[in-house]
Design an enzyme around this catalytic site. Structure first.
Site, PDB file in Angstrom:
ATOM      1  N   THR A  84      44.719  76.588   4.009  1.00 53.68           N
ATOM      2  CA  THR A  84      43.342  76.050   3.952  1.00 53.68           C
ATOM      3  C   THR A  84      42.891  75.518   5.306  1.00 53.68           C
ATOM      4  OG1 THR A  84      44.078  73.808   3.409  1.00 53.68           O
ATOM      5  CG2 THR A  84      43.633  75.325   1.558  1.00 53.68           C
ATOM      6  N   GLU A 130      51.872  66.869   8.277  1.00 51.83           N
ATOM      7  CA  GLU A 130      51.778  68.212   7.668  1.00 51.83           C
ATOM      8  C   GLU A 130      51.833  69.290   8.750  1.00 51.83           C
ATOM      9  OE1 GLU A 130      48.664  68.723   4.815  1.00 51.83           O
ATOM     10  OE2 GLU A 130      48.456  70.832   5.268  1.00 51.83           O
ATOM     11  N   GLU A 189      42.670  63.044   0.576  1.00 52.58           N
ATOM     12  CA  GLU A 189      42.806  64.106  -0.407  1.00 52.58           C
ATOM     13  C   GLU A 189      43.466  63.603  -1.693  1.00 52.58           C
ATOM     14  OE1 GLU A 189      45.373  67.026   1.153  1.00 52.58           O
ATOM     15  OE2 GLU A 189      44.387  68.632   0.065  1.00 52.58           O
ATOM     16  N   ARG A 200      38.297  69.656  10.114  1.00 51.70           N
ATOM     17  CA  ARG A 200      37.672  69.009   8.967  1.00 51.70           C
ATOM     18  C   ARG A 200      36.811  67.887   9.514  1.00 51.70           C
ATOM     19  NH1 ARG A 200      37.656  65.516   4.413  1.00 51.70           N
ATOM     20  NH2 ARG A 200      39.152  63.993   5.159  1.00 51.70           N
ATOM     21  N   ARG A 252      35.850  64.439  -1.313  1.00 51.54           N
ATOM     22  CA  ARG A 252      37.140  63.781  -1.506  1.00 51.54           C
ATOM     23  C   ARG A 252      36.908  62.288  -1.756  1.00 51.54           C
ATOM     24  NH1 ARG A 252      41.515  66.194   3.019  1.00 51.54           N
ATOM     25  NH2 ARG A 252      41.048  68.399   2.657  1.00 51.54           N
ATOM     26  N   ARG A 281      47.837  66.582  14.530  1.00 47.12           N
ATOM     27  CA  ARG A 281      46.471  66.447  14.044  1.00 47.12           C
ATOM     28  C   ARG A 281      45.747  65.592  15.071  1.00 47.12           C
ATOM     29  NH1 ARG A 281      45.589  67.182   8.338  1.00 47.12           N
ATOM     30  NH2 ARG A 281      46.687  69.112   7.748  1.00 47.12           N
ATOM     31  N   CYS A 300      49.356  74.834   6.108  1.00 39.65           N
ATOM     32  CA  CYS A 300      48.622  75.188   4.883  1.00 39.65           C
ATOM     33  C   CYS A 300      47.531  76.212   5.213  1.00 39.65           C
ATOM     34  CB  CYS A 300      47.988  73.940   4.280  1.00 39.65           C
ATOM     35  SG  CYS A 300      47.006  74.286   2.812  1.00 39.65           S
ATOM     36  N   ARG A 304      38.723  66.043  12.611  1.00 42.13           N
ATOM     37  CA  ARG A 304      40.113  66.310  12.978  1.00 42.13           C
ATOM     38  C   ARG A 304      40.325  67.802  13.107  1.00 42.13           C
ATOM     39  NH1 ARG A 304      42.257  70.007   9.032  1.00 42.13           N
ATOM     40  NH2 ARG A 304      42.532  68.992   7.017  1.00 42.13           N
TER      41      ARG A 304
HETATM   42  P1  ADP Z   1      42.860  65.131   6.625  1.00 46.46           P
HETATM   43  O1  ADP Z   1      41.453  64.735   6.895  1.00 46.46           O
HETATM   44  O2  ADP Z   1      43.686  65.044   7.849  1.00 46.46           O
HETATM   45  O3  ADP Z   1      42.956  66.409   5.880  1.00 46.46           O
HETATM   46  P2  ADP Z   1      42.951  63.165   4.478  1.00 46.46           P
HETATM   47  O4  ADP Z   1      41.822  63.768   3.742  1.00 46.46           O
HETATM   48  O5  ADP Z   1      44.154  62.754   3.696  1.00 46.46           O
HETATM   49  O6  ADP Z   1      43.534  64.034   5.664  1.00 46.46           O
HETATM   50  O7  ADP Z   1      42.366  61.853   5.242  1.00 46.46           O
HETATM   51  C1  ADP Z   1      43.256  61.169   6.090  1.00 46.46           C
HETATM   52  C2  ADP Z   1      42.767  59.741   6.287  1.00 46.46           C
HETATM   53  O8  ADP Z   1      41.520  59.799   7.010  1.00 46.46           O
HETATM   54  C3  ADP Z   1      42.468  59.018   4.970  1.00 46.46           C
HETATM   55  O9  ADP Z   1      42.868  57.671   5.087  1.00 46.46           O
HETATM   56  C4  ADP Z   1      40.980  59.076   4.868  1.00 46.46           C
HETATM   57  O10 ADP Z   1      40.470  57.975   4.151  1.00 46.46           O
HETATM   58  C5  ADP Z   1      40.579  59.016   6.333  1.00 46.46           C
HETATM   59  N1  ADP Z   1      39.241  59.579   6.578  1.00 46.46           N
HETATM   60  C6  ADP Z   1      38.838  60.853   6.368  1.00 46.46           C
HETATM   61  N2  ADP Z   1      37.546  60.979   6.698  1.00 46.46           N
HETATM   62  C7  ADP Z   1      37.120  59.760   7.135  1.00 46.46           C
HETATM   63  C8  ADP Z   1      35.885  59.230   7.607  1.00 46.46           C
HETATM   64  N3  ADP Z   1      34.791  60.008   7.730  1.00 46.46           N
HETATM   65  N4  ADP Z   1      35.835  57.926   7.960  1.00 46.46           N
HETATM   66  C9  ADP Z   1      36.921  57.135   7.860  1.00 46.46           C
HETATM   67  N5  ADP Z   1      38.133  57.557   7.422  1.00 46.46           N
HETATM   68  C10 ADP Z   1      38.213  58.860   7.065  1.00 46.46           C
HETATM   69  N1  DAR Z   2      47.894  69.894  -2.181  1.00 44.93           N
HETATM   70  C1  DAR Z   2      47.875  71.306  -1.841  1.00 44.93           C
HETATM   71  C2  DAR Z   2      47.203  71.517  -0.470  1.00 44.93           C
HETATM   72  C3  DAR Z   2      45.751  71.709  -0.475  1.00 44.93           C
HETATM   73  C4  DAR Z   2      45.095  71.607   0.891  1.00 44.93           C
HETATM   74  N2  DAR Z   2      45.379  70.292   1.546  1.00 44.93           N
HETATM   75  C5  DAR Z   2      46.246  70.155   2.545  1.00 44.93           C
HETATM   76  N3  DAR Z   2      46.758  71.178   3.156  1.00 44.93           N
HETATM   77  N4  DAR Z   2      46.533  68.916   2.950  1.00 44.93           N
HETATM   78  C6  DAR Z   2      47.179  72.044  -2.972  1.00 44.93           C
HETATM   79  O1  DAR Z   2      47.465  73.227  -3.149  1.00 44.93           O
HETATM   80  O2  DAR Z   2      46.378  71.410  -3.648  1.00 44.93           O
END
Ligand code: ADP
Ligand code: DAR
Length: 376
Positions: A290, A242, A331, A297, A326, A246, A288, A143
């Site tokens: 990060t 956010e 997250e 990501r 994660r 995305r 954010c 993403r």
């Molecule tokens: P972001 O990747 O946008 O920072 P999250 O970590 O919250 O947000 O992940 C968003 C959604 O994408 C979650 O439901 C997560 O389980 C899913 N996800 C992330 N990576 C993968 C992957 N490699 N395969 C399947 N689902 C994924």
């Molecule tokens: N929860 C915030 C954000 C960390 C990075 N993740 C984002 N942007 N979705 C923290 O400070 O932990």
């Protein structure tokens, strides 16, 4: 000696600054004093020193954001990893005394002299398949985030901004063709069962993230929020969660070339229709810090049952390759039955090509070590 509450001279704060006697400054000082008593491992806690606080406490951006808008999420959530967000594009400059050290520490090796490089997708075909035998990698997702030029960021958006931006994004996406052709689904019109199924299937963002809530990023919810995806759900776009956008490419298995190639094609098509916001030093702008820079990501959901038996060691090895571990629900969630979400940690200071290769090389190393532990 004039009465501070009434004195006209005190009312004329300089442009970009609040009057030191402004009520908002007093509230900030009280909040900072309370925060000083709280234990936190956030980068906010580490870098918001008294000197930095005193330097920034009266500053105001051209959208009217103050230091409180930047740090309130970390104040309310001491378990934050970072603890701060940019309430508008100008905040990264106005509050640079706080953002810069946090950004330079999080994005490892991005020093105060560095400037994010120009976009370079590289050659997707060079990435290959992380796990051709399908032993470890369940799915792959990449993403990136984009802020749309001319629109503020979450905490300074009005409901009209959300609705207008949603219409702009929807119009741009509805013109996509071929593999990218799909449909936009507004959260306002989506039934709860469908919404929950999309979240459970890892396609749609969750609701009510407390960190975003505390950062004033969930106002007017669900107005202007939604998701676009193609028939195969291999190309998706989140609208106004956010970040403004995305853009997501994902599929079962470990074919990194296929997932990355689709994302590159999609972003290249969408940017013909929408102008994205870039910062002169930090690359593509995000809510954010990060996510600045490439905003990429790249992640796998993969099985590491042996490596993850010693979770501390597992995350230590991941960190050696600048990888983040994660849980499988995104997250701040936990792994399930030895399956984890493994992704690049760095997004800033590298090109798109370098970021995805950093994830590729790290994941291949984890697979190699898992095989060794399994006696392969
Ligand atoms: P972001 O990747 O946008 O920072 P999250 O970590 O919250 O947000 O992940 C968003 C959604 O994408 C979650 O439901 C997560 O389980 C899913 N996800 C992330 N990576 C993968 C992957 N490699 N395969 C399947 N689902 C994924
Ligand atoms: N929860 C915030 C954000 C960390 C990075 N993740 C984002 N942007 N979705 C923290 O400070 O932990």
């Amino acid at each position: 000696m004039c009465d501070k509450r009434l004195c006209a001279c005190e009312k004329k704060a300089r442009p970009g600054f609040m009057n030191p006697n402004d009520e908002r400054v007093k509230i900030l000082e009280q909040a900072y004093a309370q925060f000083a008593q709280i234990d936190s491992k956030s980068l906010l806690k580490k870098h918001l020193t008294q000197q930095v606080f005193d330097t920034l406490k009266t500053r105001v951006t051209n959208s009217g954001s103050t230091l409180m808008d930047v740090i309130q999420s970390g104040l309310k959530n001491p378990d934050s990893g970072i603890g701060l967000y940019a309430p508008d594009q100008h905040a990264y400059d106005v509050f640079s005394a706080l953002f810069n050290p946090v950004i330079e520490e999080y994005h490892i090796n991005f020093t105060s002299d560095d400037v994010h490089p120009d976009l370079d997708w590289g050659v997707p075909e060079q990435l290959g398949d992380l796990d051709p035998e399908g032993q470890f990698v369940i799915s792959t997702r990449i993403r990136c985030a984009r802020s749309v030029n001319g629109y503020p960021l979450n905490p300074t958006m009005t409901e009209a901004h959300y609705i207008d931006l949603e219409a702009k994004i929807q119009q741009a996406l509805n013109s996509l063709e071929g593999e990218l052709k799909g449909t936009y689904y507004s959260l306002v019109l989506m039934d709860k069962e469908t919404q929950q199924q999309l979240i459970d299937d890892h396609f749609l963002f969750k609701e009510g993230d407390r960190f975003l809530e505390a950062a004033n990023a969930n106002r007017f919810w669900p107005s202007g929020r939604g998701i676009f995806f193609n028939d195969m759900k291999t190309f998706l776009v989140w609208c106004n969660e956010e970040d403004h956008m995305r853009l997501i490419s994902m599929e079962k298995g470990g074919n990194l070339s296929s997932v990355y190639s689709r994302l590159v094609k999609a972003v290249t098509e969408v940017e013909k229709k929408i102008r994205f916001s870039r910062h002169r030093r930090f690359g593509f702008l995000t809510f954010c810090p990060t996510n600045l820079g490439t905003t990429i990501r790249a992640s796998v959901h993969a099985r590491f049952p042996k490596l993850s038996e010693d979770y501390a060691r597992f995350t230590e090895i991941a960190n050696m390759y600048n990888l983040q571990v994660r849980g499988t629900r995104g997250e701040h969630t936990e792994g399930e039955e030895g399956v984890y979400d493994i992704s690049n940690k760095r997004r800033l200071g590298l090109t798109e090509r370098e970021v995805v290769f950093e994830m590729r090389n790290g994941v291949l190393e984890l697979i190699k070590q898992e095989k060794q532990l399994q006696g392969d």
